[in-house]
Design a protein around this motif. Structure first.
Motif, PDB file in Angstrom:
ATOM      1  N   ALA A 126       4.837  15.904 -36.264  1.00 29.98           N
ATOM      2  CA  ALA A 126       3.610  16.170 -37.020  1.00 29.98           C
ATOM      3  C   ALA A 126       3.982  16.701 -38.397  1.00 29.98           C
ATOM      4  CB  ALA A 126       2.741  17.179 -36.278  1.00 29.98           C
ATOM      5  N   LEU A 127       3.379  16.146 -39.422  1.00 32.43           N
ATOM      6  CA  LEU A 127       3.652  16.559 -40.798  1.00 32.43           C
ATOM      7  C   LEU A 127       2.378  17.059 -41.459  1.00 32.43           C
ATOM      8  CD1 LEU A 127       5.733  13.468 -42.030  1.00 32.43           C
ATOM      9  CD2 LEU A 127       6.627  15.646 -41.196  1.00 32.43           C
ATOM     10  N   ASN A 128       2.562  17.944 -42.439  1.00 33.21           N
ATOM     11  CA  ASN A 128       1.443  18.302 -43.302  1.00 33.21           C
ATOM     12  C   ASN A 128       1.712  17.711 -44.687  1.00 33.21           C
ATOM     13  OD1 ASN A 128       3.213  20.080 -44.640  1.00 33.21           O
ATOM     14  ND2 ASN A 128       2.540  21.829 -43.433  1.00 33.21           N
ATOM     15  N   GLU A 129       0.783  17.883 -45.595  1.00 39.12           N
ATOM     16  CA  GLU A 129       0.936  17.272 -46.913  1.00 39.12           C
ATOM     17  C   GLU A 129       2.137  17.833 -47.663  1.00 39.12           C
ATOM     18  OE1 GLU A 129      -1.643  16.364 -50.918  1.00 39.12           O
ATOM     19  OE2 GLU A 129      -2.702  16.563 -49.004  1.00 39.12           O
ATOM     20  N   SER A 130       2.403  19.110 -47.506  1.00 39.20           N
ATOM     21  CA  SER A 130       3.562  19.729 -48.157  1.00 39.20           C
ATOM     22  C   SER A 130       4.867  19.094 -47.662  1.00 39.20           C
ATOM     23  CB  SER A 130       3.559  21.234 -47.892  1.00 39.20           C
ATOM     24  OG  SER A 130       4.703  21.831 -48.434  1.00 39.20           O
ATOM     25  N   ASP A 131       4.998  18.913 -46.341  1.00 39.20           N
ATOM     26  CA  ASP A 131       6.170  18.234 -45.777  1.00 39.20           C
ATOM     27  C   ASP A 131       6.314  16.845 -46.386  1.00 39.20           C
ATOM     28  OD1 ASP A 131       6.681  20.341 -43.961  1.00 39.20           O
ATOM     29  OD2 ASP A 131       5.657  19.335 -42.304  1.00 39.20           O
ATOM     30  N   ALA A 132       5.202  16.121 -46.443  1.00 34.90           N
ATOM     31  CA  ALA A 132       5.214  14.743 -46.945  1.00 34.90           C
ATOM     32  C   ALA A 132       5.682  14.694 -48.399  1.00 34.90           C
ATOM     33  CB  ALA A 132       3.830  14.113 -46.798  1.00 34.90           C
ATOM     34  N   LYS A 133       5.220  15.631 -49.201  1.00 40.18           N
ATOM     35  CA  LYS A 133       5.626  15.652 -50.615  1.00 40.18           C
ATOM     36  C   LYS A 133       7.129  15.925 -50.740  1.00 40.18           C
ATOM     37  CE  LYS A 133       1.174  16.856 -52.620  1.00 40.18           C
ATOM     38  NZ  LYS A 133       0.342  17.899 -53.230  1.00 40.18           N
ATOM     39  N   MET A 134       7.646  16.843 -49.918  1.00 38.94           N
ATOM     40  CA  MET A 134       9.087  17.141 -49.959  1.00 38.94           C
ATOM     41  C   MET A 134       9.904  15.935 -49.502  1.00 38.94           C
ATOM     42  SD  MET A 134       9.376  21.118 -48.734  1.00 38.94           S
ATOM     43  CE  MET A 134       7.873  21.367 -47.815  1.00 38.94           C
ATOM     44  N   LEU A 135       9.500  15.291 -48.418  1.00 36.79           N
ATOM     45  CA  LEU A 135      10.214  14.105 -47.938  1.00 36.79           C
ATOM     46  C   LEU A 135      10.179  13.006 -48.991  1.00 36.79           C
ATOM     47  CD1 LEU A 135       8.989  13.989 -44.223  1.00 36.79           C
ATOM     48  CD2 LEU A 135      11.299  14.574 -45.022  1.00 36.79           C
ATOM     49  N   ASN A 136       9.033  12.840 -49.619  1.00 31.60           N
ATOM     50  CA  ASN A 136       8.890  11.808 -50.634  1.00 31.60           C
ATOM     51  C   ASN A 136       9.829  12.068 -51.815  1.00 31.60           C
ATOM     52  OD1 ASN A 136       7.359   9.359 -51.057  1.00 31.60           O
ATOM     53  ND2 ASN A 136       6.593  10.384 -52.898  1.00 31.60           N
ATOM     54  N   GLU A 137       9.911  13.320 -52.242  1.00 28.70           N
ATOM     55  CA  GLU A 137      10.806  13.661 -53.349  1.00 28.70           C
ATOM     56  C   GLU A 137      12.268  13.406 -52.969  1.00 28.70           C
ATOM     57  OE1 GLU A 137      12.236  17.504 -55.968  1.00 28.70           O
ATOM     58  OE2 GLU A 137      10.220  17.546 -55.118  1.00 28.70           O
ATOM     59  N   MET A 138      12.639  13.756 -51.757  1.00 27.98           N
ATOM     60  CA  MET A 138      14.016  13.526 -51.308  1.00 27.98           C
ATOM     61  C   MET A 138      14.320  12.032 -51.286  1.00 27.98           C
ATOM     62  SD  MET A 138      13.978  16.471 -48.364  1.00 27.98           S
ATOM     63  CE  MET A 138      15.546  16.199 -47.603  1.00 27.98           C
ATOM     64  N   TRP A 158      10.463   6.315 -43.527  1.00 27.92           N
ATOM     65  CA  TRP A 158       9.543   7.192 -44.245  1.00 27.92           C
ATOM     66  C   TRP A 158       8.455   6.353 -44.915  1.00 27.92           C
ATOM     67  CZ3 TRP A 158       6.597  10.925 -44.889  1.00 27.92           C
ATOM     68  CH2 TRP A 158       6.033  11.250 -46.115  1.00 27.92           C
ATOM     69  N   LYS A 159       8.825   5.210 -45.483  1.00 26.75           N
ATOM     70  CA  LYS A 159       7.838   4.357 -46.149  1.00 26.75           C
ATOM     71  C   LYS A 159       6.712   3.974 -45.178  1.00 26.75           C
ATOM     72  CE  LYS A 159       7.259   0.047 -48.785  1.00 26.75           C
ATOM     73  NZ  LYS A 159       5.844   0.158 -48.634  1.00 26.75           N
ATOM     74  N   SER A 160       7.058   3.599 -43.953  1.00 29.49           N
ATOM     75  CA  SER A 160       6.019   3.191 -42.999  1.00 29.49           C
ATOM     76  C   SER A 160       5.102   4.363 -42.631  1.00 29.49           C
ATOM     77  CB  SER A 160       6.633   2.574 -41.739  1.00 29.49           C
ATOM     78  OG  SER A 160       7.279   3.542 -40.955  1.00 29.49           O
ATOM     79  N   ILE A 161       5.681   5.556 -42.510  1.00 25.92           N
ATOM     80  CA  ILE A 161       4.879   6.760 -42.203  1.00 25.92           C
ATOM     81  C   ILE A 161       4.004   7.111 -43.411  1.00 25.92           C
ATOM     82  CG2 ILE A 161       4.989   9.242 -41.691  1.00 25.92           C
ATOM     83  CD1 ILE A 161       5.917   7.524 -39.291  1.00 25.92           C
ATOM     84  N   LYS A 162       4.615   7.109 -44.592  1.00 24.44           N
ATOM     85  CA  LYS A 162       3.883   7.450 -45.815  1.00 24.44           C
ATOM     86  C   LYS A 162       2.731   6.477 -46.046  1.00 24.44           C
ATOM     87  CE  LYS A 162       5.343   6.451 -49.984  1.00 24.44           C
ATOM     88  NZ  LYS A 162       6.057   6.359 -51.229  1.00 24.44           N
ATOM     89  N   ASP A 163       3.007   5.179 -45.915  1.00 26.95           N
ATOM     90  CA  ASP A 163       1.974   4.173 -46.161  1.00 26.95           C
ATOM     91  C   ASP A 163       0.797   4.294 -45.189  1.00 26.95           C
ATOM     92  OD1 ASP A 163       3.527   3.219 -48.216  1.00 26.95           O
ATOM     93  OD2 ASP A 163       4.156   1.383 -47.183  1.00 26.95           O
ATOM     94  N   LYS A 164       1.066   4.778 -43.980  1.00 26.25           N
ATOM     95  CA  LYS A 164       0.015   4.893 -42.971  1.00 26.25           C
ATOM     96  C   LYS A 164      -0.774   6.213 -43.082  1.00 26.25           C
ATOM     97  CE  LYS A 164      -0.810   4.273 -38.053  1.00 26.25           C
ATOM     98  NZ  LYS A 164      -0.221   3.896 -36.756  1.00 26.25           N
ATOM     99  N   TYR A 165      -0.063   7.317 -43.372  1.00 29.10           N
ATOM    100  CA  TYR A 165      -0.688   8.638 -43.284  1.00 29.10           C
ATOM    101  C   TYR A 165      -0.810   9.394 -44.611  1.00 29.10           C
ATOM    102  CZ  TYR A 165       0.084   7.980 -38.286  1.00 29.10           C
ATOM    103  OH  TYR A 165       0.079   7.500 -37.014  1.00 29.10           O
ATOM    104  N   PHE A 166       0.016   9.048 -45.592  1.00 25.32           N
ATOM    105  CA  PHE A 166       0.038   9.823 -46.847  1.00 25.32           C
ATOM    106  C   PHE A 166       0.028   8.883 -48.048  1.00 25.32           C
ATOM    107  CE2 PHE A 166       2.144  12.442 -43.602  1.00 25.32           C
ATOM    108  CZ  PHE A 166       1.394  13.590 -43.690  1.00 25.32           C
TER     109      PHE A 166
END
Length: 169
Positions: A126-138, A158-166
């Motif tokens: 489970a991720l929150n928006e803050s986690d997603a932003k950090m993963l995206n930056e990395m 990460w792309k598949s998770i980001k595209d679906k949820y963030f």
């Protein structure tokens, strides 16, 4: 030049050393050492002892702070004992370690507990928006980020998770 230890897996798992890690990931990675990077656990002798006892026989456990990890990485890539399984309990510590200088190239997200503001994105992750932003930056800095809970679950990017949820990130 002396041989440095090989980091075989860098993983986020909020439970750190538990059944799946011990039985599957230590075996698959052939890890001789587990390094838990966590500022609070590193300063807690009881928790350090608990995680040390949870590790399989013959596998050394170290609990270190983010700053210690960065220093040890810059000094000699965590020494000579390897392969090494590096564990983080959450995205913020993995991010902080990476930004400060533990420059690993691949991150496996394996288990992050749910809670308020968290979205279940894959099984027990489970991720929150803050986690997603950090993963995206990395990832933008060149890190490969995968989601895999156990050795036999399908890998998600990460792309598949980001595209679906963030999508907005």
């Amino acid at each position: 030049m002396e041989q440095m230890a090989e980091v075989s897996l860098v993983r986020i798992d909020s439970r750190l050393i538990h059944g799946q890690v011990v039985t599957m990931w230590v075996k698959v990675t052939e890890a001789k050492k587990i390094i838990i990077i966590d500022d609070n656990i590193a300063k807690d002798p009881l928790m350090t002892q608990i995680y040390t006892m949870a590790a399989p026989p013959g596998v050394k456990v170290e609990t270190i702070t983010v700053d210690q990890a960065v220093s040890l990485w810059k000094d000699d890539k965590f020494g000579k004992t390897g392969p090494i399984l590096v564990l983080f309990s959450g995205v913020p510590t993995a991010y902080k370690s990476y930004i400060k200088g533990f420059d690993y190239s691949k991150l496996q997200v394996g288990g992050i507990a749910g809670g308020p503001g968290r979205i279940a994105v894959e099984g027990t992750i489970a991720l929150n928006e803050s986690d997603a932003k950090m993963l995206n930056e990395m990832e933008k800095k060149g890190m490969e980020i995968i989601f895999q809970i156990t050795t036999d679950t399908k890998i998600k990017t990460w792309k598949s998770i980001k595209d679906k949820y963030f999508k907005s990130i």
